[in-house]
Design an enzyme around this catalytic site. Structure first.
Site, PDB file in Angstrom:
ATOM      1  N   CYS A  69      -3.344   2.345  -4.217  1.00  0.00           N
ATOM      2  CA  CYS A  69      -4.357   2.822  -3.267  1.00  0.00           C
ATOM      3  C   CYS A  69      -5.249   1.685  -2.784  1.00  0.00           C
ATOM      4  CB  CYS A  69      -5.205   3.925  -3.910  1.00  0.00           C
ATOM      5  SG  CYS A  69      -4.225   5.308  -4.524  1.00  0.00           S
ATOM      6  N   SER A  70      -5.667   0.842  -3.705  1.00  0.00           N
ATOM      7  CA  SER A  70      -6.613  -0.229  -3.385  1.00  0.00           C
ATOM      8  C   SER A  70      -5.969  -1.474  -2.796  1.00  0.00           C
ATOM      9  CB  SER A  70      -7.385  -0.637  -4.644  1.00  0.00           C
ATOM     10  OG  SER A  70      -8.189   0.415  -5.080  1.00  0.00           O
TER      11      SER A  70
END
Length: 161
Positions: free
Chosen positions: A49-50
């Site tokens: 996600c990051s």
């Protein structure tokens, strides 16, 4: 049953961290009469996600907005403090709207819930992106594998705008 292209999004209440603390926000207020790109992640601060997903939207923000999109938002089954912290940590504060679906009610209503109890994450969201126009899903891109961020990345939405 999962949300599909052409469906109207369900009315729900999300939360976001503001300077006044966590505040409720209605999905009707976010989507009605507007053109919004919404993408979902299984969890803030998680590697895919990051590192792979969110950055595609930050890097392509201006290009997306220049194609008639009013706002870009990310939603996760995390509390509003985590989402606010993630906004600051990623440099996305004020650029993308970070929405908390803390109890997963919006995610469940969409049929996008994902049981990630095995690795200790509990209820999460599938990874997806969508273009929403006046509350209706115009485009929908769902990942088969939550560890991948390819079909739900910003490049796909850009190609659909």
């Amino acid at each position: 049953m999962s949300v599909s292209k052409g469906d109207t999004l369900p009315s729900s209440t999300l939360r976001e961290l503001t300077e006044n603390g966590p505040e409720q926000v209605s999905t009707d207020d976010i989507f009605k009469g507007r053109r919004v790109v919404l993408f979902a992640v299984p969890g803030a601060f998680t590697p895919t996600c990051s590192i792979n997903h969110l950055p595609t939207y930050l890097e392509n923000r201006d290009a997306i907005l220049s194609r008639g999109v009013d706002e870009i938002a990310v939603v996760a089954v995390n509390d509003p403090f985590v989402m606010g912290g993630w906004a600051k940590a990623t440099g996305g504060e004020g650029k993308i709207r970070y929405l908390s679906d803390a109890d997963g009610s919006f995610t469940k209503a969409l049929g996008m819930d994902l049981d990630m109890s095995g690795p200790g994450l509990g209820l999460r969201s599938k990874r997806y992106s969508m273009l929403v126009e006046d509350g209706k899903v115009k485009e929908l891109n769902v990942e088969d594998n939550p560890g991948e961020a390819t079909v739900s990345a910003a490049a796909t939405i850009l190609g659909q705008l």
